[in-house]
Structures are given as structure tokens and as C-alpha cells.
Design a protein around this motif. Structure first.
Motif, short mmCIF file in Angstrom:
data_model
loop_
_atom_site.label_atom_id
_atom_site.label_comp_id
_atom_site.label_asym_id
_atom_site.label_seq_id
_atom_site.Cartn_x
_atom_site.Cartn_y
_atom_site.Cartn_z
N ALA A 193 0.82 -1.22 0.00
CA ALA A 193 0.00 0.00 0.00
C ALA A 193 0.85 1.27 0.00
CB ALA A 193 -0.93 0.00 1.21
N SER A 194 1.99 1.22 0.67
CA SER A 194 2.86 2.40 0.77
C SER A 194 3.95 2.43 -0.29
CB SER A 194 3.50 2.46 2.16
OG SER A 194 4.35 1.33 2.35
N GLY A 195 4.24 1.28 -0.89
CA GLY A 195 5.31 1.20 -1.88
C GLY A 195 6.70 1.17 -1.29
N VAL A 196 6.79 0.92 0.01
CA VAL A 196 8.09 0.86 0.69
C VAL A 196 8.35 -0.58 1.14
CG1 VAL A 196 9.47 1.69 2.64
CG2 VAL A 196 7.86 3.23 1.49
N TYR A 197 9.43 -1.16 0.61
CA TYR A 197 9.72 -2.57 0.88
C TYR A 197 11.03 -2.76 1.65
CZ TYR A 197 6.08 -3.39 -2.58
OH TYR A 197 4.89 -3.40 -3.27
N LYS A 198 11.47 -1.73 2.31
CA LYS A 198 12.72 -1.81 3.06
C LYS A 198 12.64 -2.89 4.14
CE LYS A 198 15.87 0.89 5.95
NZ LYS A 198 16.11 2.20 6.62
N ASN A 199 13.64 -3.78 4.15
CA ASN A 199 13.75 -4.85 5.15
C ASN A 199 12.55 -5.80 5.17
OD1 ASN A 199 16.20 -3.67 6.08
ND2 ASN A 199 15.05 -2.29 7.43
N ILE A 200 11.78 -5.84 4.08
CA ILE A 200 10.59 -6.69 4.08
C ILE A 200 10.95 -8.16 4.23
CG2 ILE A 200 10.55 -6.90 1.57
CD1 ILE A 200 7.49 -6.64 3.88
N TRP A 201 12.14 -8.55 3.75
CA TRP A 201 12.53 -9.96 3.82
C TRP A 201 12.63 -10.43 5.27
CZ3 TRP A 201 17.02 -11.56 6.25
CH2 TRP A 201 17.94 -10.56 6.60
N VAL A 202 13.00 -9.53 6.19
CA VAL A 202 13.11 -9.90 7.60
C VAL A 202 11.74 -10.34 8.13
CG1 VAL A 202 13.53 -9.01 9.94
CG2 VAL A 202 15.09 -8.41 8.05
N PHE A 203 10.71 -9.61 7.75
CA PHE A 203 9.37 -9.88 8.26
C PHE A 203 8.66 -10.99 7.49
CE2 PHE A 203 10.43 -5.43 9.13
CZ PHE A 203 10.36 -5.45 10.52
N MET A 204 9.29 -11.45 6.42
CA MET A 204 8.76 -12.61 5.71
C MET A 204 9.42 -13.90 6.22
SD MET A 204 6.62 -11.08 3.73
CE MET A 204 6.15 -12.31 2.52
N VAL A 205 10.70 -13.82 6.52
CA VAL A 205 11.46 -15.02 6.89
C VAL A 205 11.39 -15.33 8.38
CG1 VAL A 205 13.77 -16.04 6.96
CG2 VAL A 205 13.03 -14.76 4.94
N ALA A 206 11.64 -14.33 9.22
CA ALA A 206 11.73 -14.56 10.67
C ALA A 206 10.46 -15.16 11.27
CB ALA A 206 12.13 -13.27 11.39
N PRO A 207 9.25 -14.65 10.94
CA PRO A 207 8.05 -15.26 11.51
C PRO A 207 7.85 -16.72 11.11
CG PRO A 207 7.56 -13.06 10.70
CD PRO A 207 8.92 -13.41 10.20
N ILE A 208 8.20 -17.05 9.87
CA ILE A 208 8.05 -18.44 9.43
C ILE A 208 9.00 -19.34 10.20
CG2 ILE A 208 8.36 -20.00 7.47
CD1 ILE A 208 7.40 -17.75 5.64
N LEU A 209 10.24 -18.90 10.36
CA LEU A 209 11.21 -19.69 11.12
C LEU A 209 10.78 -19.84 12.58
CD1 LEU A 209 14.60 -18.30 9.73
CD2 LEU A 209 13.43 -20.42 9.10
N GLY A 210 10.31 -18.76 13.18
CA GLY A 210 9.87 -18.81 14.57
C GLY A 210 8.68 -19.72 14.77
N ALA A 211 7.72 -19.64 13.85
CA ALA A 211 6.52 -20.48 13.96
C ALA A 211 6.86 -21.95 13.76
CB ALA A 211 5.48 -20.03 12.92
N MET A 212 7.71 -22.26 12.81
CA MET A 212 8.10 -23.65 12.57
C MET A 212 8.86 -24.22 13.76
SD MET A 212 9.16 -23.69 8.52
CE MET A 212 9.56 -25.44 8.59
N ALA A 213 9.73 -23.40 14.34
CA ALA A 213 10.49 -23.86 15.51
C ALA A 213 9.57 -24.16 16.68
CB ALA A 213 11.52 -22.81 15.90
#
Length: 282
Positions: free
Chosen positions: A229-249
């Protein structure tokens, strides 16, 4: 000698009391019929996808909306966290019986990784959740057009925090959230009636603690929506990867704490579809 006619009385069938075995057989037959009926009326995959879309939309519309309202009428991080927690509770109790109330790609993937959800339905669940998050964020952008931007809804961290620190924060709070989901929502020993409360409260204190630092995402859909919505994707990979790893663990750790579910007794009438978060779609 007078002849006296004899009256022959036929013996009636013996009216015996039902045996314990017959009672158990009837109860099992009744339960089998009940479960068959429940299976027939189980929500379709389309209904589940729509429920996931709506639940994610409600969650992100309310939570991110609170962040935008806070710019107009400040009520602090605790107020925002309360809205997030209450929104999740409302979505769980209103839609959990339809789709299992994932509302989070990390939750869906973690449940599939531990055998609690069918992998073949992961793509449709994740897509509906991401679309729900994006549409909710676009809706907020239109409704709050008087604000210059909607960056307040984004999950970001300052330059003083490294990527590793941000990943650690998101990993830990998602781990805590997923552990609560596993214990309260998927374990047969947990109290399903209070599962929504436990999960909502967990989200509340996670946002209170980590919100000022990383935005407390715990959900790729929650981060991707505002980014689109904002067009800002800075550090978006952190919020895509870390939650998945945390949930799987968390899901894997809880698997070690889980005990096998006992066979249903003869007098058990609980629906096999009552468990929140455990909706294994055929």
C-alpha cells in the motif's frame, strides 16, 4: 371323570436387560453416525479460503487502523496492542470453526510442517491471507487519505538495530505466539473454549513489548500489506522469513511435548472439527 380342558400358555420372549456390550455397540454406532454427518457438513475449501481472507482482513484492518488513529488521537502502544489482541480474538471466535483461524502464512506453514495441516492447501491459504492483508492496507490508505502516508502501519526498525537483532526479535515473539497456538488451539488436552482468549492475549503482550522496536509483525501478511500500500519494501525480507522460522520452531518444539490423542470413548460426542487451528482439509 369330568374332563377339564388344559390351558396352554405360551411363554413370551425373554425380556432381558441390555448388556454392557450392547450399550457400547449402540453408542459407538451413534458416534460413528454423528461423525459421518459432521464430515458431510464440513466447510468446503472455498468457504475456508474466504474465511481466511476475511479473518486476515479484519485483523490487519483493525490493528493497522489503530496505528493510524493513534496519529490523530494518541492512545499509545498499549492501546494499539489491545486492538490487535481483541481483533484476533474476534476473528478466531467468529471464523475459527470454518477455516481453523490461521490468518497468518507463518502459522499455516508451521502446521503443515508438523503434519497438522495438508500441504496441498497451503498455497491457497497463504494466498488468501496475503490478499486479505493487502486489501485491508489499501482500504486504510483510501479511508485515511488525509494523512500524508500510512508508514505508521508498517513494520520497520531503526538503523541502530541490526538485521540480526530484528530477526531475533521477530523469531522470539512469533515463537511465543505459535507455542500458544499449539498448546491452546491444537492440543486435545487444551481448553478450546479459552483458546481465542489465550492467543489474543499473547498477541497483545507481544505487540506491547516488541511493537516499538520492530513493529511486532509475527505475520508475513501483516507486513506485506502495508508495504504494498505504501510502496516501501525496506527490510521486508526480515518480516517474511523470521516469523516463518519462529513459527516452525515452536511447532516442532511443541511436537515433543504433545502426547498421542486417546481413542474416543463410547460416551464421547465431541465434534472432530472443534479444534481451532487444526483444520486438515481433505
Amino acid at each position: 371323570m369330568a374332563y377339564s380342558p388344559s390351558i396352554i400358555v405360551e411363554s413370551s420372549p425373554k425380556l432381558g436387560l441390555p448388556t454392557e456390550q450392547s450399550i457400547m455397540d449402540e453408542a459407538k454406532a451413534s458416534n460413528t453416525k454423528q461423525f459421518a454427518i459432521q464430515a458431510e457438513v464440513s466447510p468446503s475449501i472455498l468457504q475456508k479460503i474466504v474465511a481466511e481472507f476475511l479473518g486476515t482482513y479484519i485483523l490487519i484492518f483493525a490493528g493497522c487502523g489503530a496505528a493510524l488513529v493513534n496519529k490523530v488521537q494518541p492512545f499509545g502502544i498499549v492501546g494499539i496492542a489491545i486492538v490487535w489482541g481483541l481483533a484476533l480474538m474476534a476473528a478466531i471466535y467468529s471464523l475459527g470453526h470454518v477455516s481453523g483461524a490461521h490468518f497468518n502464512p507463518a502459522v499455516t506453514i508451521a502446521l503443515a510442517a508438523t503434519g497438522k495441516f495438508s500441504w496441498k492447501n497451503v498455497p491457497t491459504y497463504v494466498l488468501s491471507q496475503l490478499l486479505g492483508g493487502i486489501l485491508a492496507s489499501l482500504t486504510l490508505k483510501v479511508l485515511f487519505h488525509d494523512q500524508e502516508d500510512i508508514h505508521a502501519t508498517m513494520t520497520q526498525y531503526s538503523d541502530s538495530i541490526s538485521d540480526l537483532e530484528a530477526i531475533t526479535w521477530e523469531f522470539i515473539i512469533t515463537f511465543i505466539l505459535m507455542l500458544t497456538i499449539c498448546g491452546a488451539g491444537t492440543d486435545h488436552r487444551g481448553s478450546k473454549d479459552l483458546a481465542g482468549v489465550a492467543i489474543g492475549v499473547t498477541l497483545l503482550f507481544n505487540v506491547t513489548v516488541a511493537g516499538p522496536i520492530t513493529g511486532a509483525s509475527m505475520n508475513p501478511a501483516r507486513s506485506l500489506g502495508p508495504a504494498v500500500a505504501s510502496g516501501v519494501y525496506k527490510n521486508i525480507w526480515v518480516f517474511m522469513v523470521a516469523p516463518i522460522l519462529g513459527a516452525m520452531a515452536a511447532a516442532m518444539v511443541y511436537s515433543a511435548l504433545r502426547v498421542p490423542k486417546p481413542e474416543k470413548s463410547a460416551d464421547c460426542t465431541k465434534s472432530i472439527y472443534n479444534d481451532l487451528y487444526v483444520q486438515t482439509v481433505p
